[in-house]
Design an enzyme around this catalytic site. Structure first.
Site, mmCIF file in Angstrom:
data_model
loop_
_atom_site.group_PDB
_atom_site.id
_atom_site.type_symbol
_atom_site.label_atom_id
_atom_site.label_comp_id
_atom_site.label_asym_id
_atom_site.label_seq_id
_atom_site.Cartn_x
_atom_site.Cartn_y
_atom_site.Cartn_z
ATOM 1 N N PHE A 142 10.429 -7.284 -16.528
ATOM 2 C CA PHE A 142 9.669 -6.607 -17.581
ATOM 3 C C PHE A 142 9.233 -7.639 -18.636
ATOM 4 C CE2 PHE A 142 9.324 -3.849 -21.346
ATOM 5 C CZ PHE A 142 8.540 -2.834 -20.830
ATOM 6 N N ASP A 219 19.904 -6.222 -17.243
ATOM 7 C CA ASP A 219 19.121 -5.235 -17.964
ATOM 8 C C ASP A 219 19.194 -3.925 -17.173
ATOM 9 O OD1 ASP A 219 17.042 -3.569 -18.845
ATOM 10 O OD2 ASP A 219 15.934 -5.281 -19.646
ATOM 11 N N TYR A 244 16.068 5.783 -24.208
ATOM 12 C CA TYR A 244 14.996 6.795 -24.235
ATOM 13 C C TYR A 244 14.420 7.066 -22.849
ATOM 14 C CZ TYR A 244 12.335 2.430 -24.647
ATOM 15 O OH TYR A 244 11.854 1.156 -24.469
ATOM 16 N N LYS A 245 14.962 6.390 -21.834
ATOM 17 C CA LYS A 245 14.489 6.634 -20.469
ATOM 18 C C LYS A 245 15.351 7.741 -19.848
ATOM 19 C CE LYS A 245 12.244 2.207 -20.302
ATOM 20 N NZ LYS A 245 12.312 0.766 -20.070
ATOM 21 N N ARG A 398 3.154 4.753 -11.001
ATOM 22 C CA ARG A 398 4.595 4.844 -10.873
ATOM 23 C C ARG A 398 4.997 6.301 -10.984
ATOM 24 N NH1 ARG A 398 8.213 1.392 -15.029
ATOM 25 N NH2 ARG A 398 7.339 2.973 -16.399
HETATM 26 C C1 LIG Z 1 11.740 -0.139 -20.967
HETATM 27 C C2 LIG Z 1 12.240 -1.536 -20.838
HETATM 28 C C3 LIG Z 1 12.425 -2.337 -21.971
HETATM 29 C C4 LIG Z 1 12.026 -1.811 -23.324
HETATM 30 O O1 LIG Z 1 12.351 -2.605 -24.402
HETATM 31 P P1 LIG Z 1 12.198 -1.995 -25.864
HETATM 32 O O2 LIG Z 1 12.658 -3.035 -26.775
HETATM 33 O O3 LIG Z 1 12.980 -0.722 -25.909
HETATM 34 O O4 LIG Z 1 10.736 -1.673 -26.072
HETATM 35 C C5 LIG Z 1 12.965 -3.599 -21.781
HETATM 36 N N1 LIG Z 1 13.286 -4.054 -20.546
HETATM 37 C C6 LIG Z 1 13.104 -3.301 -19.443
HETATM 38 C C7 LIG Z 1 13.484 -3.826 -18.099
HETATM 39 C C8 LIG Z 1 12.559 -2.032 -19.558
HETATM 40 O O5 LIG Z 1 12.356 -1.286 -18.472
#
Ligand SMILES: *Cc1c(COP(=O)(O)O)cnc(C)c1O
Length: 430
Positions: A142, A219, A244-245, A398
């Site tokens: 990501f 992560d 939040y996921k 997705r």
């Molecule tokens: C959703 C996601 C993030 C989000 O980071 P935020 O700081 O909450 O915006 C980070 N890493 C991964 C792998 C994600 O899927």
């Protein structure tokens, strides 16, 4: 990579529409789908992996918080419960990811927690051995993960060793073994790839990193709350994840961090604030870090932003992570069958949509990605119809399947609409 065979064969009679009805009728978690807000124009929500739906009980829950905890207790609530809240919620999230109490906390955004933990890890490694100058990460991780590593590498004069990940699967154990060495300070990988949904081999990769003397940071953004993880058993050093996921904490709810007990006294994170000090209300002249998990906090915890998270944790604890994973598997297998019926067979040779996710089995997470050059336009058309997946550049849609809030019927409806929108776009373009 295309998938060889479907996890669930499409039935000959009635197709996946009939199968969806059967699966919803037999779903032991079906009752939970109506515990979420389902108002509005959305007929198929396929993005619960990006932003979980709110529980319908939240208005009452927030009212209780505002009138009781905040309005009634006022500043006394800090002593009574809020100072401990980051750790109390952390312990509950920890239980979902295989962490004994005292190792997980709720804090800043994922991005900020990544920064704090990456810096803490590489600083400790460089101090112990100045030759450990490499951070290992994959090129399909990501963006925020890659950007943080890029920034820390620049700050510390380190080198990034990139693993080239297959975007339709993910990072393999062999690739990690080839990338790590006596120069490795830290390896940062996603447990579930945000694009393909590939589940990495967390225990074996962690062991390989340790064998080379590196620290391992996972992560868990796309696995926390949906895929059981055994952080302690695997000897993981550090982890972060979103709330939040699949934890339905709401937009901007804070992330959680995990720091293995054995490392807590020896890692120093870079954002020194009063909440991470050994004596928070000592108002001391100089910073002295708390040597336990508190040392990883920086400022005032975002208590208000954890109200929805707490409500969702209660539901997840009641259902159990194993049952959630079971439904996640049933949903992804069903989604594949529906894609095979409505989407994948259509179009000319060389112009077909492709399933860019792992086959059914332990390496498949809770979302699938399908790719086709028309999908940017197709996704925009679907959003207008209330079919909400998400587009991921360059050409992927997705399909995220949040087990507690998603029905098989809405997956069927959404994927049938995807096939229809693809054909409409083809007619429009020709
Ligand atoms: C959703 C996601 C993030 C989000 O980071 P935020 O700081 O909450 O915006 C980070 N890493 C991964 C792998 C994600 O899927």
């Amino acid at each position: 990579m295309t998938t060889a065979d479907p996890g669930i064969a499409a039935p000959a009679d009635g197709g996946t529409a009939a199968l969806a009805a059967q699966l919803d009728a037999a779903d032991p978690l079906a009752a939970h789908t109506s515990a979420f807000v389902r108002d509005g124009d959305v007929v198929s929500y396929l993005d619960g992996n990006s932003l979980g739906r709110p529980l319908a009980s939240l208005p009452e829950r927030f009212a209780g918080f505002i009138e009781g905890d905040w309005g009634g207790r006022l500043i006394r609530a800090w002593d009574e419960q809020w100072m401990e809240r980051p750790f109390a919620l952390g312990d509950r999230i920890g239980a979902l990811v295989g962490a004994a109490a005292g190792q997980a906390f709720v804090g800043d955004s994922t991005t900020v927690l990544l920064y704090k933990l990456v810096r803490a890890a590489v600083d400790a490694q460089l101090k112990a051995d100045p030759a450990r100058t490499e951070i290992v990460i994959d090129d399909d991780n990501f963006p925020t993960d890659r950007f943080i590593v890029e920034g820390v590498a620049a700050e510390r004069g380190m080198t990034i060793r990139w693993i080239e990940a297959d975007p339709a699967s993910g990072v393999t154990l062999q690739q990690v073994q080839e990338a790590v060495s006596e120069r490795t300070a830290l390896v940062l990988l996603s447990h579930v790839a945000y694009r393909s949904g590939f589940v990495a081999d967390l225990p074996d990769i962690t062991a390989a990193v340790h064998e080379a003397g590196g620290l391992m940071l996972w992560d868990l953004c796309h696995s926390a709350g949906v895929i059981p993880t055994e952080l302690d058993a695997a000897g993981v050093d550090l982890a972060v994840g979103c709330t939040y996921k699949y934890l339905n904490g709401g937009p901007g709810s804070p992330a959680f961090g995990y720091v293995a007990q054995r490392l807590q006294g020896s890692l120093a994170q870079p954002i020194q604030g009063w909440m991470g000090a050994a004596d928070v209300f000592g108002m001391e002249r100089e910073y002295r870090a708390a040597r336990d998990l508190r040392g990883f906090l920086s400022g005032t915890p975002p208590v208000l932003a954890t109200v929805a998270l707490e409500a969702m944790l209660e539901v997840i604890e009641q259902v159990g992570i194993a049952a959630i994973r079971e439904k996640s598997i049933a949903l992804t297998d069903f989604a594949e069958a529906a894609l095979r019926e409505h989407v994948l067979p259509h179009g000319e040779e060389g112009d077909r949509a492709v399933l860019a996710s792992p086959p059914a089995g332990p390496h498949r997470g809770s979302h699938l990605t399908v790719t086709h050059p028309s999908f940017s336009a197709v996704n925009a058309a679907l959003w207008e119809q209330g079919v909400i997946g998400d587009f991921r550049a360059p050409d992927g849609i997705r399909i995220g399947l949040s087990p507690l809030s998603t029905t098989f019927a809405e997956v069927e409806l959404g994927i049938a609409a995807l096939g229809e929108a693809m054909r409409a776009e083809r007619r429009r373009a020709s």
